[in-house]
Enzyme design. Sequence first.
Site, mmCIF file in Angstrom:
data_model
loop_
_atom_site.group_PDB
_atom_site.id
_atom_site.type_symbol
_atom_site.label_atom_id
_atom_site.label_comp_id
_atom_site.label_asym_id
_atom_site.label_seq_id
_atom_site.Cartn_x
_atom_site.Cartn_y
_atom_site.Cartn_z
ATOM 1 N N LYS A 13 35.990 40.160 74.396
ATOM 2 C CA LYS A 13 35.658 38.956 75.161
ATOM 3 C C LYS A 13 36.921 38.152 75.493
ATOM 4 C CE LYS A 13 34.403 35.027 73.563
ATOM 5 N NZ LYS A 13 33.803 34.058 72.669
ATOM 6 N N ASP B 17 30.176 35.783 76.747
ATOM 7 C CA ASP B 17 29.959 34.984 75.544
ATOM 8 C C ASP B 17 28.461 34.714 75.415
ATOM 9 O OD1 ASP B 17 29.324 33.075 77.398
ATOM 10 O OD2 ASP B 17 30.657 31.533 76.613
#
Length: 215
Positions: free
Chosen positions: A121, A139
């Site tokens: 991420k 996220d």
Amino acid sequence: MKKAELFRHVIAYFEKNRPDAQTELVYGTPFELLVSVILSAQCTDKRVNMVTPTLFKRFPDAVSMADASIDEVREYIKSISYPNSKAGYLVKASKIITEKFHSSVPQTMEDLTSIPGVGRKTANVILSVVFNKAAMAVDTHVFRVAARIGLTTGAKTPLQTEEQLVKNIPADKIPLAHHWLILHGRYVCVARKPLCHKCGLTLWCKYYKQHTKSE
Ligand code: SF4
């Protein structure tokens, strides 16, 4: 409604309503953004922005932070979540960036994820925000909002969400789309009770249709 049609409507909506979406983290260099993203895990951008000005003044680059002790870095970030482990990551990451990448934040997923504290991420955030690559960081907001609207189907992991979004969003819009979904999740399609009465996506949203049918 066909998936392609749904994506077209949603993209058109955000292009009109959030044309300038961008990260809320305040940074000046790729290194500063990397540090901010590492600090933002399980913490709000607002709180991260409160500690980074003094942190960056003392450690403006990877070279200066690589020389620091974990204790010293922790002092600067003690008001955010997990200061011990994050201070450790920052010092280790700075050492790797200095020694392995000539003091510059690298530009590939493989190199980025070899840095301590940097997962997929975080790497995607750097690739998309700093290097404008077609990388979708997923996220909790992106994961939830994409599923609610119906942009993703049956995605069980952030990687599955990422793959479905990247497949359906034109490459040049992916960096912006990441911010669209995050900001929408942060301020409108919030986790506990989405503010559908404030949302312009009700015509197309799967969650909205399902939850208003019986009312
Ligand atoms: S209509 Fe409601 S559930 Fe759907 S995206 Fe908007 S806020 Fe989220």
